[in-house]
Design an enzyme around this catalytic site. Structure first.
Site, PDB file in Angstrom:
ATOM      1  N   ASP A 129       0.936  -1.255   0.138  1.00  0.00           N
ATOM      2  CA  ASP A 129      -0.200  -0.012  -0.027  1.00  0.00           C
ATOM      3  C   ASP A 129       0.925   1.219  -0.116  1.00  0.00           C
ATOM      4  OD1 ASP A 129      -2.338  -1.257   0.030  1.00  0.00           O
ATOM      5  OD2 ASP A 129      -2.416  -1.608   2.067  1.00  0.00           O
ATOM      6  N   ASP A 157      -6.657  -1.368  -4.856  1.00  0.00           N
ATOM      7  CA  ASP A 157      -7.848  -1.159  -3.822  1.00  0.00           C
ATOM      8  C   ASP A 157      -8.958  -0.086  -4.312  1.00  0.00           C
ATOM      9  OD1 ASP A 157      -6.861  -2.922  -2.072  1.00  0.00           O
ATOM     10  OD2 ASP A 157      -5.877  -1.395  -0.885  1.00  0.00           O
TER      11      ASP A 157
END
Length: 177
Positions: A129, A157
């Protein structure tokens, strides 16, 4: 009326190829961005971009928003199997409903995002991330840390969330017809 009926029929003459192409583009953008961020940053390193956005390298062994982050490792295999099962079902739906454009856009984005994160789990044991949105006012709401940081996320995402939003929009449009 016949046009709407054929548009939403179970049989579709549309090809699966464009939808898999969209998913492949999401996977490519996701993986290129993750490779770039891991080459430029060390774990936990942050780069200020704006008053509400940073780039940061974070590893997430859990699911969305670090759910089950500290579960001991089994979650890697569980979320990988879940995503692969969902991907197979999405491909089935894309093949069956290829003519429903908004529905298939939604599924293609979700498929690309799911596979992008599966690649991370298989290669690294965690998802990479790097997008970090924040605001001081957010620190007062559940789900945000005291500094007002939304959990870091990635392009995969984002594609999943956008696909879910398009899926809801498609369903609302279908129900209102």
């Amino acid at each position: 009326m016949a046009t709407n009926k054929s548009r939403f029929s179970a049989k579709s003459s549309s090809s699966l190829t464009p939808w898999l192409g969209i998913a492949a583009i999401v996977i490519l953008l996701d993986q290129l961005s993750k490779i770039t961020i891991t080459k430029l940053f060390t774990l936990g390193e942050e780069k200020f971009v704006t008053s509400f956005f940073n780039l940061v390298l974070a590893y997430n062994p859990g699911a969305a928003f670090s759910f089950l982050r500290d579960a001991g490792g089994w979650q890697r295999y569980f979320f990988t199997a879940l995503a692969l099962g969902a991907a197979a079902y999405i491909i089935f739906l894309l093949k069956k409903h290829g003519g429903q454009r908004l529905f298939c856009w939604a599924l293609a984005l979700i498929l690309g995002g799911a596979i992008g994160n599966v690649i991370d789990r298989l290669l690294y044991g965690h998802v990479i991330d790097f997008l970090d949105f924040h605001h001081k006012a957010l620190g007062h709401f559940p789900g945000f840390d005291l500094a007002g940081h939304f959990p870091a996320f990635n392009i995969a995402d984002s594609a999943i969330c956008l696909g879910a939003g398009l899926f809801i929009l498609d369903e609302l449009r279908r129900v209102n017809r």
